[in-house]
Design a protein around this motif. Structure first.
Motif, short mmCIF file in Angstrom:
data_model
loop_
_atom_site.label_atom_id
_atom_site.label_comp_id
_atom_site.label_asym_id
_atom_site.label_seq_id
_atom_site.Cartn_x
_atom_site.Cartn_y
_atom_site.Cartn_z
N LEU A 202 0.82 -1.22 -0.06
CA LEU A 202 -0.03 0.12 -0.07
C LEU A 202 0.86 1.29 0.07
CD1 LEU A 202 -2.72 1.28 0.21
CD2 LEU A 202 -2.71 1.31 2.75
N GLN A 203 1.91 1.18 0.82
CA GLN A 203 2.98 2.50 1.05
C GLN A 203 3.60 2.36 -0.65
OE1 GLN A 203 4.74 4.45 3.12
NE2 GLN A 203 3.09 3.94 4.76
N ARG A 204 3.98 1.49 -1.29
CA ARG A 204 4.50 1.66 -2.54
C ARG A 204 3.67 2.05 -3.48
NH1 ARG A 204 7.28 -3.20 -0.76
NH2 ARG A 204 5.99 -4.41 -1.85
N LYS A 205 2.34 1.39 -3.37
CA LYS A 205 1.51 2.13 -4.55
C LYS A 205 0.91 3.53 -4.25
CE LYS A 205 -1.48 1.50 -7.97
NZ LYS A 205 -0.88 1.09 -9.16
N LEU A 206 0.91 3.89 -3.11
CA LEU A 206 0.56 5.17 -2.94
C LEU A 206 1.90 6.24 -3.48
CD1 LEU A 206 -1.64 5.42 0.45
CD2 LEU A 206 -2.52 5.59 -2.19
N ALA A 207 2.96 5.83 -3.09
CA ALA A 207 4.10 6.54 -3.59
C ALA A 207 4.00 6.79 -5.10
CB ALA A 207 5.39 5.80 -3.03
N GLU A 208 3.81 5.86 -5.64
CA GLU A 208 3.74 5.65 -7.08
C GLU A 208 2.88 6.56 -7.71
OE1 GLU A 208 2.73 1.87 -8.75
OE2 GLU A 208 4.62 0.84 -7.88
N VAL A 209 1.83 7.01 -7.28
CA VAL A 209 0.79 7.99 -7.69
C VAL A 209 0.69 9.09 -6.86
CG1 VAL A 209 -0.92 5.76 -8.20
CG2 VAL A 209 -1.25 7.09 -5.80
N HIS A 210 1.57 9.63 -6.00
CA HIS A 210 1.71 10.51 -5.18
C HIS A 210 2.13 11.72 -6.07
CE1 HIS A 210 3.92 13.44 -2.91
NE2 HIS A 210 3.30 13.16 -1.77
N PRO A 211 1.24 12.94 -5.94
CA PRO A 211 0.33 13.23 -5.09
C PRO A 211 -1.01 13.16 -5.31
CG PRO A 211 1.02 15.28 -6.07
CD PRO A 211 1.66 14.26 -6.96
N ALA A 212 -1.40 12.14 -6.10
CA ALA A 212 -2.91 12.13 -6.42
C ALA A 212 -3.58 11.35 -5.44
CB ALA A 212 -2.93 11.09 -7.82
N SER A 213 -5.06 11.76 -5.42
CA SER A 213 -5.90 11.12 -4.72
C SER A 213 -6.88 10.23 -5.50
CB SER A 213 -6.76 12.11 -3.97
OG SER A 213 -6.29 12.95 -3.50
N TYR A 214 -7.27 9.04 -4.75
CA TYR A 214 -8.21 8.07 -5.37
C TYR A 214 -9.59 8.55 -4.97
CZ TYR A 214 -4.97 4.11 -6.37
OH TYR A 214 -3.98 3.38 -6.91
N PHE A 215 -10.27 9.16 -5.56
CA PHE A 215 -11.67 9.72 -5.51
C PHE A 215 -12.55 9.56 -6.72
CE2 PHE A 215 -14.37 13.37 -4.46
CZ PHE A 215 -15.20 12.91 -3.73
N PHE A 216 -13.52 8.65 -6.75
CA PHE A 216 -14.39 8.27 -7.68
C PHE A 216 -15.54 9.44 -7.93
CE2 PHE A 216 -18.24 6.84 -9.75
CZ PHE A 216 -17.93 6.54 -11.15
N ASN A 217 -15.68 10.24 -8.87
CA ASN A 217 -16.90 11.35 -8.61
C ASN A 217 -17.11 11.80 -10.24
OD1 ASN A 217 -15.50 14.30 -9.41
ND2 ASN A 217 -13.85 12.93 -8.60
N PHE A 218 -18.27 12.47 -10.19
CA PHE A 218 -18.76 12.77 -11.55
C PHE A 218 -19.84 13.77 -11.27
CE2 PHE A 218 -21.17 9.35 -9.51
CZ PHE A 218 -22.56 9.55 -9.39
#
Length: 306
Positions: free
Chosen positions: A109-125
């Motif tokens: 989980l740490q590695r995955k979030l580091a890969e996308v940092h500083p993006a947020s996971y947030f599904f919206n429309f």
């Protein structure tokens, strides 16, 4: 970016043992847990289970009557994130229910979030995409709130003369006035916010006070409030959002609730690129918990050998 500090905001109302298993599965020196237990529930069974944990940073947050479909659910999450923010400079704030479970190890989980940092996971429309019936207009036109423990929904069909008059004023001043200048967004309530997104959300709460009050009266505000408040004024915003929940969810074809997952869902969970899945009832199916936990560990070992 290594060793990110992560605050987990967990809303729980049942299954104290499962809550403990969830937290233990995410244990890491840089992980902190902020736990909201519904005020209507006896907190002692939760205290008893969580006190069995060793070396884990956790605390209870201020408790609210978090009725489903109430603004108090939103308030519980936001107040918990504020509490976490005051405690430490976290990199990510991850909102979970007590029936969620990770499908990766804490280090992954740490590695995955580091890969996308500083993006947020947030599904919206935006509402106008039409993902909801009537483009979500019913959610906005209805005056929705709780009176003590009673759900109140005032619509144009309301026969109570006082409520009917209130709804007429609402339509004129809010629906036909305020709403015409505002874009509304729907969302999945569970998210993984980078600290930039949280700062933006809190800033917008202070900046758009009328929008805040208006959103508290929508139908199921947990699916409207955070997305609309976060996206307000987004043309001047530089926050990065991945329009994804990062989790496996299977919706029940009858009704509008997530299906309780079991062994039949294992292949779909294991073959996807997910960080979490929801929802589970491991207290009634500990065998599936062991199956999923073994998969997480084996999968992690295989990745480490590559």
């Amino acid at each position: 970016m290594d060793n990110m500090k992560i605050a987990f905001i967990i809303l729980a109302y049942k299954n104290p043992r499962q809550l403990r298993w969830l937290i233990e599965s995410l244990n890491h020196e840089n992980h902190f847990f902020f736990i909201h237990v519904d005020q209507r529930q006896n907190i002692q069974p939760f205290e008893k289970e969580l006190n069995l944990m060793n070396g884990i940073n956790w605390t209870f947050t201020e408790r609210y009557n978090s009725f489903w479909g109430s603004y108090s659910c939103v308030k519980a999450v936001i107040e918990a994130m504020k509490m976490a923010k005051e405690k430490l400079d976290f990199d990510y704030y991850i909102h979970l229910s007590g029936q969620d479970f990770p499908v990766v190890t804490p280090n992954e989980l740490q590695r995955k979030l580091a890969e996308v940092h500083p993006a947020s996971y947030f599904f919206n429309f935006p509402f106008n995409e039409g993902k909801w019936d009537n483009k979500g207009k019913d959610r906005l036109e209805t005056i929705h709130f709780f009176r003590n423990s009673t759900r109140v929904a005032i619509t144009k069909k309301t026969k109570n003369p006082l409520y009917a008059f209130l709804h007429l004023l609402w339509r004129k001043a809010v629906v036909e006035g305020f709403d015409q200048k505002q874009t509304y967004y729907g969302c999945e309530f569970y998210f993984m916010f980078h600290k930039d997104a949280l700062e933006r959300l809190l800033e917008n709460q202070r900046k758009f006070r009328l929008l805040h009050y208006r959103l508290t009266f929508t139908v199921i505000p947990e699916e409207v409030y955070i997305s609309t408040m976060l996206m307000a004024g987004k043309e001047n915003d530089k926050i990065k959002i991945m329009n994804d929940t990062g989790r496996y969810i299977k919706w029940d074809p009858v009704g509008s609730s997530p299906k309780t997952l079991d062994e039949k869902d294992f292949d779909a969970i294991s073959q996807g690129e997910y960080l979490f899945a929801r929802k589970f009832d491991f207290e009634g199916n500990e065998i599936f918990l062991k199956t999923l936990s073994n998969f997480i560990q084996i999968n992690s070992n295989q990745k480490n050998r590559i």
